[in-house]
Design an enzyme around this catalytic site. Sequence first.
Site, short mmCIF file in Angstrom:
data_model
loop_
_atom_site.label_atom_id
_atom_site.label_comp_id
_atom_site.label_asym_id
_atom_site.label_seq_id
_atom_site.Cartn_x
_atom_site.Cartn_y
_atom_site.Cartn_z
N ASN A 62 8.07 -5.70 -0.97
CA ASN A 62 8.00 -4.60 -0.01
C ASN A 62 6.53 -4.51 0.38
OD1 ASN A 62 7.84 -2.28 1.46
ND2 ASN A 62 9.04 -1.02 0.04
N GLU A 111 12.87 -9.49 1.33
CA GLU A 111 12.05 -8.35 1.78
C GLU A 111 12.84 -7.06 1.60
OE1 GLU A 111 11.07 -8.75 5.92
OE2 GLU A 111 9.93 -6.87 5.99
N TYR A 155 11.54 8.64 0.99
CA TYR A 155 11.44 7.58 -0.03
C TYR A 155 12.13 7.90 -1.35
CZ TYR A 155 7.98 5.86 3.29
OH TYR A 155 7.36 5.41 4.42
N ALA A 174 3.21 -0.93 4.86
CA ALA A 174 2.76 -0.98 6.26
C ALA A 174 2.23 -2.36 6.65
CB ALA A 174 1.70 0.08 6.49
N ARG A 208 13.23 4.43 12.46
CA ARG A 208 11.95 5.15 12.47
C ARG A 208 11.14 4.79 13.73
NH1 ARG A 208 9.31 4.89 6.65
NH2 ARG A 208 8.14 6.61 7.58
N PRO A 265 0.78 -1.23 0.00
CA PRO A 265 0.00 0.00 0.00
C PRO A 265 0.82 1.28 0.00
CG PRO A 265 -0.20 -1.16 2.10
CD PRO A 265 0.47 -2.10 1.14
N ASN A 266 0.33 2.22 -0.79
CA ASN A 266 0.86 3.59 -0.89
C ASN A 266 2.16 3.70 -1.68
OD1 ASN A 266 -1.26 4.91 0.62
ND2 ASN A 266 -0.45 3.86 2.40
N HIS A 307 12.78 -2.79 2.18
CA HIS A 307 12.21 -1.53 2.66
C HIS A 307 13.09 -0.39 2.17
CE1 HIS A 307 9.26 -3.48 5.13
NE2 HIS A 307 10.21 -4.32 5.51
N ARG A 315 5.57 12.14 -3.14
CA ARG A 315 5.49 12.76 -1.81
C ARG A 315 6.63 12.23 -0.95
NH1 ARG A 315 0.45 13.03 1.63
NH2 ARG A 315 2.10 14.17 2.63
O1 CA2 Z 1 10.49 1.85 3.83
C1 CA2 Z 1 9.63 1.18 3.25
O2 CA2 Z 1 9.79 0.73 2.12
C2 CA2 Z 1 8.27 0.93 3.92
O3 CA2 Z 1 7.88 -0.40 3.61
C3 CA2 Z 1 7.31 1.93 3.31
C4 CA2 Z 1 5.93 1.92 3.94
C5 CA2 Z 1 6.03 2.02 5.45
O4 CA2 Z 1 4.74 1.87 6.03
C6 CA2 Z 1 6.95 0.95 6.02
O5 CA2 Z 1 7.04 1.13 7.43
C7 CA2 Z 1 8.34 1.07 5.43
C8 CA2 Z 1 5.10 3.09 3.47
C9 CA2 Z 1 5.02 3.25 1.99
C10 CA2 Z 1 4.46 4.60 1.68
O6 CA2 Z 1 5.03 5.03 0.50
C11 CA2 Z 1 4.93 6.34 0.17
C12 CA2 Z 1 5.77 6.78 -0.81
C13 CA2 Z 1 5.74 8.08 -1.19
C14 CA2 Z 1 4.83 8.95 -0.60
C15 CA2 Z 1 3.98 8.50 0.37
C16 CA2 Z 1 4.02 7.19 0.76
#
Ligand code: CA2
Length: 147
Positions: free
Chosen positions: A75, A99, A24, A78, A108, A11-12, A101, A19
């Site tokens: 990946n 996996e 990221y 969340a 974090r 997700p996301n 991230h 963003r």
């Molecule tokens: O660091 C990672 O790759 C995560 O898997 C990313 C997840 C986060 O919940 C994990 O704790 C760590 C969140 C992905 C959200 O991705 C976005 C990317 C750009 C803008 C907003 C969100």
Amino acid sequence: MTKPIFVLNGPNLNLLGQRQPEIYGRETLEDVAQALSELSEELGLSVRCLQSNHEGQLIDWIQQARRDAAGIIINPGAYSHTSVAILDALNAFDGPVLEVHISNIHKREAFRHHSFVSARAEGVIAGFGTEGYLLALRRMATLVAGR
Ligand code: CA2
């Protein structure tokens, strides 16, 4: 022809590059898929890159991988920190699982420090930015060749 490596994003992650670049980076998920596709050719592999905001869809792809994939790079976003269902699905997959991230989840919030998926993964990459996907693919080439 060997089976592809499934690269699954949760997700996301479709918002990558749009963003929070300080966390990221600036690359989009499409940029990552392109780079993975180019590297896979170099390594004599192929990739199928998929993203979903839905847990059940990710589980369906993991189940499909039982028949159609040589390995999984995931990946889970969340869902890493919440989903026993994704762990169960990965436990039913016989090939290698890595996996990824993008951020260093250990630097974090505490709730990001634990990932259910790590219990199944052969390896975990965190904090290498989107380069982590490419590093995972290189490692996957070694793991798949060893089978
Ligand atoms: O660091 C990672 O790759 C995560 O898997 C990313 C997840 C986060 O919940 C994990 O704790 C760590 C969140 C992905 C959200 O991705 C976005 C990317 C750009 C803008 C907003 C969100």
